[in-house]
Design a protein around this motif. Structure first.
Motif, PDB file in Angstrom:
ATOM      1  N   ILE A  46      11.866 -19.564 -20.128  1.00 50.76           N
ATOM      2  CA  ILE A  46      12.554 -20.622 -20.856  1.00 50.76           C
ATOM      3  C   ILE A  46      13.737 -19.960 -21.552  1.00 50.76           C
ATOM      4  CG2 ILE A  46      10.573 -22.155 -21.144  1.00 50.76           C
ATOM      5  CD1 ILE A  46      10.189 -21.064 -23.944  1.00 50.76           C
ATOM      6  N   GLU A  47      14.807 -20.712 -21.737  1.00 52.94           N
ATOM      7  CA  GLU A  47      16.040 -20.171 -22.308  1.00 52.94           C
ATOM      8  C   GLU A  47      16.496 -21.007 -23.489  1.00 52.94           C
ATOM      9  OE1 GLU A  47      19.293 -19.357 -19.664  1.00 52.94           O
ATOM     10  OE2 GLU A  47      17.972 -19.206 -17.933  1.00 52.94           O
ATOM     11  N   SER A  48      17.195 -20.349 -24.412  1.00 57.29           N
ATOM     12  CA  SER A  48      17.822 -21.019 -25.539  1.00 57.29           C
ATOM     13  C   SER A  48      19.166 -20.358 -25.791  1.00 57.29           C
ATOM     14  CB  SER A  48      16.938 -20.908 -26.792  1.00 57.29           C
ATOM     15  OG  SER A  48      17.605 -21.403 -27.943  1.00 57.29           O
ATOM     16  N   VAL A  49      20.218 -21.161 -25.815  1.00 58.87           N
ATOM     17  CA  VAL A  49      21.549 -20.620 -26.090  1.00 58.87           C
ATOM     18  C   VAL A  49      22.353 -21.642 -26.877  1.00 58.87           C
ATOM     19  CG1 VAL A  49      22.518 -21.417 -23.878  1.00 58.87           C
ATOM     20  CG2 VAL A  49      23.602 -19.502 -25.097  1.00 58.87           C
ATOM     21  N   ALA A  50      22.991 -21.195 -27.939  1.00 63.17           N
ATOM     22  CA  ALA A  50      23.812 -22.080 -28.755  1.00 63.17           C
ATOM     23  C   ALA A  50      25.116 -22.399 -28.040  1.00 63.17           C
ATOM     24  CB  ALA A  50      24.094 -21.433 -30.113  1.00 63.17           C
ATOM     25  N   THR A  51      25.685 -23.552 -28.351  1.00 61.23           N
ATOM     26  CA  THR A  51      26.956 -23.955 -27.753  1.00 61.23           C
ATOM     27  C   THR A  51      28.112 -23.306 -28.501  1.00 61.23           C
ATOM     28  OG1 THR A  51      26.901 -25.986 -29.079  1.00 61.23           O
ATOM     29  CG2 THR A  51      26.079 -26.117 -26.815  1.00 61.23           C
ATOM     30  N   ASP A  52      28.096 -22.007 -28.519  1.00 58.87           N
ATOM     31  CA  ASP A  52      29.098 -21.161 -29.171  1.00 58.87           C
ATOM     32  C   ASP A  52      29.370 -20.020 -28.206  1.00 58.87           C
ATOM     33  OD1 ASP A  52      30.397 -19.127 -30.614  1.00 58.87           O
ATOM     34  OD2 ASP A  52      29.390 -19.632 -32.488  1.00 58.87           O
ATOM     35  N   TRP A  53      30.623 -19.792 -27.847  1.00 60.28           N
ATOM     36  CA  TRP A  53      30.957 -18.804 -26.822  1.00 60.28           C
ATOM     37  C   TRP A  53      30.380 -17.428 -27.133  1.00 60.28           C
ATOM     38  CZ3 TRP A  53      32.960 -19.501 -22.104  1.00 60.28           C
ATOM     39  CH2 TRP A  53      33.336 -18.353 -21.386  1.00 60.28           C
ATOM     40  N   ALA A  54      30.355 -17.036 -28.410  1.00 64.05           N
ATOM     41  CA  ALA A  54      29.890 -15.700 -28.788  1.00 64.05           C
ATOM     42  C   ALA A  54      28.372 -15.612 -28.887  1.00 64.05           C
ATOM     43  CB  ALA A  54      30.522 -15.290 -30.114  1.00 64.05           C
ATOM     44  N   ALA A  55      27.663 -16.715 -28.739  1.00 58.37           N
ATOM     45  CA  ALA A  55      26.217 -16.721 -28.928  1.00 58.37           C
ATOM     46  C   ALA A  55      25.506 -15.982 -27.805  1.00 58.37           C
ATOM     47  CB  ALA A  55      25.702 -18.153 -28.996  1.00 58.37           C
ATOM     48  N   PRO A  56      24.479 -15.192 -28.133  1.00 61.75           N
ATOM     49  CA  PRO A  56      23.698 -14.517 -27.088  1.00 61.75           C
ATOM     50  C   PRO A  56      22.788 -15.503 -26.372  1.00 61.75           C
ATOM     51  CG  PRO A  56      22.749 -14.043 -29.231  1.00 61.75           C
ATOM     52  CD  PRO A  56      24.013 -14.827 -29.480  1.00 61.75           C
ATOM     53  N   ARG A  57      22.326 -15.117 -25.219  1.00 61.58           N
ATOM     54  CA  ARG A  57      21.384 -15.899 -24.429  1.00 61.58           C
ATOM     55  C   ARG A  57      19.983 -15.369 -24.702  1.00 61.58           C
ATOM     56  NH1 ARG A  57      21.246 -15.007 -17.964  1.00 61.58           N
ATOM     57  NH2 ARG A  57      19.477 -16.341 -17.388  1.00 61.58           N
ATOM     58  N   PHE A  58      19.130 -16.227 -25.250  1.00 59.98           N
ATOM     59  CA  PHE A  58      17.764 -15.834 -25.592  1.00 59.98           C
ATOM     60  C   PHE A  58      16.774 -16.371 -24.572  1.00 59.98           C
ATOM     61  CE2 PHE A  58      19.751 -15.749 -29.890  1.00 59.98           C
ATOM     62  CZ  PHE A  58      19.514 -14.408 -30.174  1.00 59.98           C
ATOM     63  N   VAL A  59      15.688 -15.619 -24.370  1.00 63.08           N
ATOM     64  CA  VAL A  59      14.665 -16.022 -23.388  1.00 63.08           C
ATOM     65  C   VAL A  59      13.274 -15.773 -23.938  1.00 63.08           C
ATOM     66  CG1 VAL A  59      16.114 -15.666 -21.345  1.00 63.08           C
ATOM     67  CG2 VAL A  59      14.781 -13.760 -22.237  1.00 63.08           C
ATOM     68  N   ARG A  60      12.330 -16.545 -23.414  1.00 65.52           N
ATOM     69  CA  ARG A  60      10.900 -16.308 -23.549  1.00 65.52           C
ATOM     70  C   ARG A  60      10.303 -16.654 -22.186  1.00 65.52           C
ATOM     71  NH1 ARG A  60       8.584 -19.274 -28.802  1.00 65.52           N
ATOM     72  NH2 ARG A  60       6.824 -17.877 -28.370  1.00 65.52           N
ATOM     73  N   TRP A  61       8.954 -16.638 -22.083  1.00 63.60           N
ATOM     74  CA  TRP A  61       8.333 -17.026 -20.838  1.00 63.60           C
ATOM     75  C   TRP A  61       7.039 -17.768 -21.121  1.00 63.60           C
ATOM     76  CZ3 TRP A  61       3.532 -15.138 -19.060  1.00 63.60           C
ATOM     77  CH2 TRP A  61       3.002 -14.058 -19.794  1.00 63.60           C
ATOM     78  N   TYR A  62       6.618 -18.537 -20.102  1.00 62.71           N
ATOM     79  CA  TYR A  62       5.344 -19.237 -20.205  1.00 62.71           C
ATOM     80  C   TYR A  62       4.557 -19.020 -18.910  1.00 62.71           C
ATOM     81  CZ  TYR A  62       7.245 -23.085 -17.292  1.00 62.71           C
ATOM     82  OH  TYR A  62       7.774 -23.830 -16.280  1.00 62.71           O
ATOM     83  N   GLY A  63       3.235 -19.166 -18.985  1.00 61.95           N
ATOM     84  CA  GLY A  63       2.391 -18.913 -17.833  1.00 61.95           C
ATOM     85  C   GLY A  63       1.629 -20.155 -17.414  1.00 61.95           C
ATOM     86  N   VAL A  64       1.619 -20.376 -16.086  1.00 57.74           N
ATOM     87  CA  VAL A  64       0.800 -21.418 -15.486  1.00 57.74           C
ATOM     88  C   VAL A  64      -0.234 -20.720 -14.619  1.00 57.74           C
ATOM     89  CG1 VAL A  64       0.738 -23.483 -14.038  1.00 57.74           C
ATOM     90  CG2 VAL A  64       2.727 -23.048 -15.524  1.00 57.74           C
ATOM     91  N   GLU A  65      -1.512 -20.935 -14.890  1.00 51.10           N
ATOM     92  CA  GLU A  65      -2.580 -20.153 -14.241  1.00 51.10           C
ATOM     93  C   GLU A  65      -3.414 -21.036 -13.314  1.00 51.10           C
ATOM     94  OE1 GLU A  65      -4.578 -18.883 -17.750  1.00 51.10           O
ATOM     95  OE2 GLU A  65      -3.135 -17.276 -18.184  1.00 51.10           O
TER      96      GLU A  65
END
Length: 427
Positions: free
Chosen positions: A408-427
């Motif tokens: 999953i990703e999260s990024v602010a609508t700001d050009w200088a903002a970093p791209r953040f990630v996490r993950w989820y599991g489906v078993e």
């Protein structure tokens, strides 16, 4: 239209296998894609802007085919292919299913195209002080059934932050002393010719990494048919405008009804100003037919569930700006998933944006429904990305059909903002 109005428009628009080796599938030859250096003429002074791009033929396929790719990395840094719109193929999921391809590396991959739709193949690169802006590559997966349009065109919008020397800033870096520029299919402007009473299928892709954009087709009847690679219940675009979050795709049917000689503008609005990106020019040729076509029927289903039983759903709250998120280069050091779920369960996520700017959430591996405020229904379309205004919480739901680990990703609508990630599991 200011930024808040643009985001309100986003809400209104929402309402209104990878396996190694193998031979080419179904008799089609393998498709060669190369990550390489290139240049675009983007600067008003005629200077060329260095970019990293994917060199490939036109990528058009049909639902049910297997896409076999021979991917070569001609760059000096590791890169990976990010396939926006392709669900349920865990082996192509970068960093949790597959490593980036090393410099000068080569790999042979095969992806089953189970769903029809508009896909964006993009490059994923770790942060690097010598990095260049990257270009995406559209992928069209046509329906197995006939679709009643006269032409099918892809329109890829990309955003650039240009310096005076012709170079461009990379998303996630300081854009000071740059000017904003947009291109359509790699050009400052694109003209489309059409006959009267012709129906066009226009596949719009927002290739910007940080900006929500509104695209307006002047004096044209525009019907939204698919969003983020999945069919939608058809609805008219308000005032002919389409609002796309970064990476989003919208398929629209456009009926050309203007008289011969008409030049109808394609406009882009980024929350600051409107910019012309091209024209739809009505030719002097005989009309395509005596009268416009009737309203279109929905596109064929890709087989996603018609209903989601929310009563027994697994629920999780996710703050898009919390400390649990990490930059993509450090994902391996974050072993804990955002959530885990058994395959076949329904998941409801409450997404909260505590930042002071709009933030874009992206779900990999599955498409989701945007729920109504009272969890008593959902919007009549599927999404894989959602822009959320500051201080707002939106709830989404999806059927966890595909086992694997997904980003999953999260990024602010700001050009200088970093791209953040996490993950989820489906078993």
């Amino acid at each position: 239209m200011d930024r808040r109005a643009l985001m309100a428009g986003f809400g209104a628009a929402s309402l209104g296998l990878l396996v190694p080796g193998g031979s080419a599938a179904q008799g089609r030859p393998a498709v060669a894609i190369r990550a390489r250096e290139g240049a675009l003429k983007l600067h008003p002074g005629g200077l060329e802007t260095p970019v990293w791009m994917l060199a490939a033929p036109e990528l058009r396929f049909r639902r049910g085919e297997n896409l076999q790719v021979e991917f070569a990395n001609d760059l000096a840094v590791p890169v990976g292919l990010d396939w926006r719109g392709i669900d349920g193929v865990p082996a192509i999921e970068l960093l949790v299913g597959r490593r980036l391809l090393a410099a000068s590396g080569w790999e042979n991959v095969r992806i089953p195209l189970r769903h029809a739709g508009t896909v964006l193949c993009d490059m994923s690169v770790f942060a690097n002080q010598n990095a260049l802006p990257t270009r995406g590559q559209p992928v069209v997966v046509a329906e197995s059934e006939p679709v009643g349009v006269d032409r099918d065109e892809v329109l890829l919008v990309e955003e650039w932050r240009l310096r005076a020397d012709g170079t461009a800033a990379v998303p996630g870096t300081d854009p000071n002393e740059t000017t904003v520029s947009y291109t359509l299919n790699g050009k400052p402007s694109v003209d489309l010719s059409a006959r009267s009473n012709e129906r066009l299928r226009l596949r719009f892709i927002n290739g910007s990494r940080r900006t929500v954009v509104a695209l307006k087709l002047e004096s044209l009847d525009v019907t939204v048919m698919a969003i983020d690679s999945q069919p939608a219940e058809p609805f008219p675009a308000r005032n002919g405008a389409l609002v796309l979050a970064p990476g989003s795709r919208v398929d629209a049917f456009v009926d050309v009804t203007g008289p011969p000689g008409s030049q109808l503008k394609i406009l882009l609005h980024d929350g600051r100003q409107a910019r012309p990106l091209g024209l739809v020019i009505v030719s002097g040729e005989p009309p395509a037919r005596a009268a416009p076509l009737p309203p279109p029927s929905p596109l064929p289903s890709n087989g996603l569930p018609a209903r989601l039983d929310l009563k027994d759903a697994i629920r999780a709250n996710i703050a898009l700006n919390g400390p649990e998120w990490t930059v993509i280069a450090n994902l391996a050091a974050s072993p804990q998933p955002a959530f885990r779920v058994k395959a076949g369960r329904i998941v409801v996520l409450a997404l909260t944006n505590r930042a002071d700017v709009a933030t874009v959430f992206r779900l990999h591996g599955h498409h989701f429904r945007l729920l109504d405020k009272l969890d008593d229904g959902w919007k009549p379309f599927w999404l894989d990305a959602l822009a959320i205004e500051p201080g707002q919480t939106h709830r989404i739901a999806f059927a966890a059909e595909h086992a694997g680990h997904w980003l999953i990703e999260s990024v602010a609508t700001d050009w200088a903002a970093p791209r953040f990630v996490r993950w989820y599991g489906v078993e």
